[in-house]
Design an enzyme around this catalytic site. Structure first.
Site, short mmCIF file in Angstrom:
data_model
loop_
_atom_site.label_atom_id
_atom_site.label_comp_id
_atom_site.label_asym_id
_atom_site.label_seq_id
_atom_site.Cartn_x
_atom_site.Cartn_y
_atom_site.Cartn_z
CG LEU A 103 21.58 -13.11 -35.15
CD1 LEU A 103 22.61 -14.00 -35.82
CD2 LEU A 103 20.49 -12.74 -36.15
CG ASP A 104 15.24 -14.81 -31.98
OD1 ASP A 104 15.35 -13.73 -31.38
OD2 ASP A 104 14.30 -15.08 -32.76
NE ARG A 105 19.57 -21.08 -25.38
CZ ARG A 105 19.57 -21.29 -24.09
NH1 ARG A 105 18.91 -20.50 -23.28
NH2 ARG A 105 20.22 -22.31 -23.59
#
Ligand code: URA
Length: 239
Positions: A103-105
């Site tokens: 998952l993106d930051r």
């Protein structure tokens, strides 16, 4: 066959060093007899291993459900920022866990951590079309044309996206379900129809739904039932 200290550290109970000390003190038994050495070979699943009289069941792999907060990187090691492994108890983080997908930051929500490489490989393989649902908060209202385009496919990096499902939740909130996991896919798909994702949260991964009792940053082990659901891998598709 495996080493006794590996069995015990793999169960997340003691580090190998602590295991050696526990063996010295006679705290660890194999089939009721105190273990002589930490490196002794045992038959996992057959020999009965106990620590302080408590039987340690054999668990080949560990599966954790995490409600990922913003600001954490979905990797096992990053010198520049905290990783999702920093959120789980140390005894689990030393079991060789890794995030099953990324998952993106700034994305929150459901992330599975495991050390089951073969299962992760299967779930992440494009061939299995594992479904993931994201709750996206958007900058603008989504019109029917955009919904249609998103659902039927958009060219990203020269390749059309697989069919997606959109469910309207509020005027600028939608659920989007994908069967792929391309780089920044959700954000780029909405950008392609002139919109922008302001917030993104994953609520479902394969057959698992994010436990509503898990606050942001909290985690728990999967139940046996959930592990079985995850292992019932989605059907392999032909194209
Ligand atoms: N798609 C994105 O754009 N970001 C994520 O974190 C996951 C899917």
């Amino acid at each position: 066959m495996m080493r006794l200290d590996k069995y015990i550290s793999g169960a997340g109970l003691l580090s190998r060093k602590e295991c050696a000390k526990a063996v010295k003190k006679g705290r660890i038994t194999i089939n009721g007899i105190p273990a002589a050495r930490p490196e002794i070979k045992i038959q996992e699943g057959l020999d009965e291993i106990a620590l302080d009289g408590q039987i340690i069941p054999y668990m080949e792999y560990t599966y954790i459900m995490l409600n990922k907060p913003e600001g954490y990187i979905s990797s096992t090691d990053d010198p520049s920022a905290p990783t999702v492994l920093d959120l789980v108890d140390e005894r689990y983080s030393r079991m060789g866990l890794f995030p099953c997908g990324r998952l993106d930051r700034d994305t929150t929500g459901l992330l599975i951590l495991t050390n089951d490489g073969p299962l992760a490989h299967r779930l992440l393989s494009p061939k299995y079309r594992c479904e993931k649902t994201y709750l996206a908060s958007l900058a603008f209202v989504l019109d029917d044309e955009a919904i249609n385009t998103l659902e039927s496919g958009i060219i990203l990096d020269g390749k059309i996206t697989k069919p997606a499902r959109i469910e309207i939740i509020g005027s600028t909130q939608v659920n989007i379900t994908l069967t792929e996991g391309r780089y920044h896919q959700v954000k780029r798909m909405f950008e392609a129809v002139g919109n922008r994702v302001l917030k993104l949260k994953r609520t479902r991964f394969a057959s698992l739904t994010l436990d509503p009792d898990l606050e942001i940053g909290e985690w728990r082990l999967l139940t046996d039932n959930e592990t079985d659901l995850l292992k019932a891998a989605p059907e392999k598709t032909k194209n």
